[in-house]
Design an enzyme around this catalytic site. Structure first.
Site, short mmCIF file in Angstrom:
data_model
loop_
_atom_site.label_atom_id
_atom_site.label_comp_id
_atom_site.label_asym_id
_atom_site.label_seq_id
_atom_site.Cartn_x
_atom_site.Cartn_y
_atom_site.Cartn_z
CG ASN A 246 -2.76 -1.96 9.27
OD1 ASN A 246 -3.75 -1.23 9.30
ND2 ASN A 246 -1.72 -1.79 10.07
CG HIS B 140 0.13 -5.50 4.25
ND1 HIS B 140 -1.05 -4.89 3.86
CD2 HIS B 140 0.60 -4.77 5.30
CE1 HIS B 140 -1.27 -3.84 4.63
NE2 HIS B 140 -0.30 -3.75 5.51
#
Length: 305
Positions: free
Chosen positions: A108, A106
């Site tokens: 971000n 992940h």
């Protein structure tokens, strides 16, 4: 060019770069792009690759959205901004590889601005990356953290330790008493110096490519069978639990009336739960528990050398 537009341009270029690398490594599937608009203001482009040779699903989205009332999930740390007008842009990705020996990951990176009466009253950066292996290799985990440490180095001796610790504390399934994976970096409310903070955001975004894709290249041809696949799907359940219960970005998106399809694209395409599951003692599956707690991976590797 405004500060916001500079960040926006970097993020759209980052999305393009990452997509190019994924398609090259996968060699079979391509991203499909969905441009969307948000009724309340703004929009984005969501890209999804499915059923690839390497990636079962790779989702990466860019958004630039705005609103008139800052939602609770964004103002909990800044109560003085509750109800302010806001604009946010960011890139978020979650990759679910096909091979259980390739970790889920992940990333971000985002920028947030709040206004009152047309004047900016606050702006900050946030983001980070983390790694969720199912069959972990120490070599991969140490590589991941070395890249994180090295990209943090120009920003002070304490940056890596502080943002690693923040990651360890954020990506926790409290109801399971375990971390989501082996950590990485996490930061929020970075607002001291725009140029320096923007440099750091770029270091994190660029560093992700150096941290993750060498691991994919090393592991995607590792042989596996039904047992490993079943365990991968079981552990993906933990990923779903975290995203729906604790993830700040997911909560912000849903509370702000965001596009559910784009927000929930982080969830894996296939997942399973099993009541009362316990791995066999001494098995490769049981070994994972030793990795789902905060550890100083770089210090441990130094001692072992």
């Amino acid at each position: 060019m405004s500060d916001f537009d500079r960040v926006r341009d970097y993020l759209t270029a980052l999305q393009d770069r990452i997509c190019n690398v994924v398609e090259t490594i996968d060699g079979q599937s391509h991203f499909h792009e969905d441009h969307w608009q948000r009724t309340e203001g703004g929009g984005g482009r969501t890209r999804l690759l499915r059923d690839g040779a390497v990636f079962e699903q790779a989702a990466i989205g860019f958004s630039d959205v705005c609103g008139t009332h800052l939602p609770p999930s964004a103002s909990v740390r800044r109560p003085e901004l509750a109800g302010a007008n806001w604009r946010a842009c960011g890139v978020s990705l979650v990759f679910h590889p096909k091979n259980p020996f390739v970790p889920t990951t992940h990333l971000n990176v985002r920028y947030f601005r709040a206004e009152r009466e047309g004047k900016q009253v606050a702006a900050w950066f946030g983001g980070g990356f983390d790694l969720t292996p199912f069959y972990p290799f120490d070599e991969d985990v140490v590589h991941w953290h070395r890249v994180a440490r090295d990209l943090c180095a120009p920003f002070g001796d304490e940056r890596y330790a502080a943002h690693k610790r923040w990651c360890d504390e954020y990506f926790v399934l409290r109801h399971r008493n375990e971390t989501r994976g082996v950590g990485g970096l996490f930061f929020d409310d970075l607002d001291k110096d725009f140029e320096r903070d923007f440099d750091y955001q770029r270091a994190v975004g660029d560093g992700f490519l150096d941290a993750y894709f060498p691991i994919v290249t090393r592991r995607h041809d590792t042989p596996y069978g039904d047992r490993e696949r079943a365990f991968q799907l079981y552990r993906r359940g933990r990923y779903v639990e975290f995203n729906l219960l604790f993830d700040r970005g997911t909560l912000f998106g849903l509370q702000s009336g965001g596009r559910a399809e784009s927000i929930l694209i982080s969830l894996p395409p296939l997942v399973r739960w099993e009541y009362g599951y316990h791995p066999l003692p001494g098995s490769a599956e049981a070994r994972l528990a030793d990795y789902l707690l905060p550890r100083d991976w770089l210090e441990e590797s130094r001692i072992c050398e």
